[in-house]
Design an enzyme around this catalytic site. Structure first.
Site, PDB file in Angstrom:
ATOM      1  N   CYS A 274       0.851  -1.491   0.130  1.00  9.50           N
ATOM      2  CA  CYS A 274      -0.125  -0.240   0.153  1.00  9.50           C
ATOM      3  C   CYS A 274       0.450   1.073   0.070  1.00  9.50           C
ATOM      4  O   CYS A 274       1.800   0.995  -0.886  1.00  9.50           O
ATOM      5  CB  CYS A 274      -1.339   0.478   1.007  1.00  9.50           C
ATOM      6  SG  CYS A 274      -0.088  -0.092   2.894  1.00  9.50           S
ATOM      7  N   SER A 275       0.737   2.096   0.504  1.00  7.43           N
ATOM      8  CA  SER A 275       1.420   3.628   1.002  1.00  7.43           C
ATOM      9  C   SER A 275       2.471   3.798   1.718  1.00  7.43           C
ATOM     10  O   SER A 275       3.753   3.728   1.755  1.00  7.43           O
ATOM     11  CB  SER A 275       0.744   4.849   1.361  1.00  7.43           C
ATOM     12  OG  SER A 275      -0.391   5.221   0.807  1.00  7.43           O
TER      13      SER A 275
END
Length: 320
Positions: A274-275
Site C-alpha cells: 500500500c502506501s
C-alpha cells in the site's frame, strides 16, 4: 578387478550428484519461495458482545489505538490502555513511518501491560479500521498467539449499548520478549524478484494507485498489481447511512467474491502492499486469517520505499 573396485566409482558418482543437488537447493534464496508455513497465531474479528462478555477476564488485554488521547479520555472499553497506532512506527534513518525494531515494539507492548501469552483485543475509531489491523498484525509478527480485532470498532461497541468508562485502568507493565517472524513479510529485494510471479494486491485509493494523484517521489504502482481499495472490505460506503461503518467488515462471502473478481484466489502467492504498510494490514489479516489463504505476506516498506527506488513503476488503472 574386484567387485568392490567396480562399485567405488559408481558410489563416488552417486555422492557427487547428491552433493550437487544439495548445493543447488542451498543456493536458492529462501525468500524466493512462497511462504507456506501456517502462522501459529489466531486473529479474529469479534463482535462487540464478545468483548463485553470477557471484560473481567484477566488474561484479556485491551489496546485502544485511537490517535487522539481525548477520545480515549472521553470514554473507552473498561480496562483498555491507550497507545496510538502511530507510536509503533517512525523514521529509520532514511524512510519515514517505518515499523520500529522488535525490541522497541516489545517495550511498547510491555508498557501497555501485554505479555507474549496474553489474549489481546485491539480497537480503534474514526475514519478507518487500519490502526487496529496494523497493531493486530504487529502483535502476530511479535509472537502473540491470540489476537482479536473489534469488528465495528468503538462506535459499534458503544452503539450496541455496552459498558464504557472514563476510569483509567490500574495495571502493571508486563515482560514482553522481543520476537520477529520474517516469514510474514517481504522486503524490497524480494519484491523485485517476485514481480511478475506473485500476485500483488494494492488497497490504496484508485487515484494513488494509478499515479493520477501526485504524492510520492514517483507515482503509480508495482507492475501487475491488483487495485482493491480497502474500504470495499468494510461497510464504509453502505447505502444505508445508519449502517455505514469503516470498522465493520462485510460478510466473508462478499469479500471472497471481491477478491476472486480480481483474480486473487487461494492458490496464488499473495503480497499486499500500500502506501506505508498500514492499509495493507487489513487485507493481509482478512486473506490469511479469515479466508484462510495459505500464502499471504505483507510488504511493509510499501510505496514509501518502492517510490524511492529505481524499480519499474506502472501507471493507470489495473488491467483486471
Amino acid at each position: 578387478m574386484s567387485v568392490r573396485s567396480l562399485r567405488w566409482p559408481r558410489q563416488k558418482a552417486f555422492l557427487a550428484v547428491i552433493s550437487l543437488v544439495v548445493a543447488v537447493l542451498l543456493a536458492v534464496p529462501g525468500w524466493l519461495t512462497p511462504a507456506t508455513a501456517a502462522s501459529q497465531a489466531t486473529v479474529q474479528f469479534v463482535a462487540p458482545t464478545w468483548a463485553a462478555e470477557r471484560l473481567n477476564n484477566k488474561q484479556l488485554k485491551i489496546l485502544d489505538v485511537r490517535t487522539n488521547p481525548l477520545a480515549y479520555i472521553e470514554g473507552h472499553l473498561p480496562g483498555a490502555v491507550n497507545i496510538a497506532d502511530a507510536a509503533y512506527r517512525g523514521p529509520n534513518g532514511f524512510l519515514p513511518v517505518q515499523i520500529w525494531d522488535p525490541e522497541k515494539l516489545a517495550s511498547l507492548f510491555g508498557r501497555a501491560g501485554v505479555s507474549n501469552n496474553d489474549t489481546v483485543l485491539v480497537y480503534s475509531d474514526g475514519n478507518d479500521v487500519l490502526g487496529a489491523t496494523l497493531v493486530a498484525y504487529l502483535l502476530e509478527r511479535s509472537g502473540v498467539q491470540n489476537i482479536a480485532v473489534l469488528d465495528g470498532g468503538y462506535k459499534g461497541y458503544k452503539d450496541a449499548g455496552l459498558p464504557v468508562t472514563k476510569e483509567y485502568p490500574r495495571y502493571q507493565a508486563a515482560r514482553f520478549a522481543p520476537k520477529d517472524n520474517r516469514a510474514f513479510r517481504v522486503d524490497i529485494k524480494q519484491v523485485e524478484q517476485l514481480t511478475g510471479k506473485s500476485t500483488f494486491v494494492d488497497p490504496r485509493p484508485p487515484a494513488l494507485f494509478s499515479g493520477e494523484q501526485q504524492v510520492f517521489i514517483r507515482n503509480g504502482h508495482i507492475p501487475g498489481a491488483r487495485n482493491i481499495p480497502w474500504p470495499t472490505f468494510t461497510e464504509a460506503n453502505n447505502a444505508n447511512e445508519s449502517l455505514k461503518n469503516p470498522h465493520k467488515l462485510k460478510p466473508l462471502s462478499e469479500l471472497k467474491a471481491i477478491l476472486e473478481a480480481k483474480g486473487v484466489t487461494p492458490d496464488k502467492d499473495v503480497i499486499v502492499t500500500c502506501s506505508t504498510g498500514r492499509e495493507a494490514s487489513l487485507q493481509y489479516l482478512v486473506l490469511k486469517h479469515l479466508l484462510k489463504y495459505p500464502k499471504v505476506r505483507i510488504y511493509e516498506g510499501s510505496w514509501t520505499e518502492y517510490s524511492a527506488s529505481n524499480l519499474p513503476v506502472e501507471t493507470g488503472p489495473d488491467r483486471v
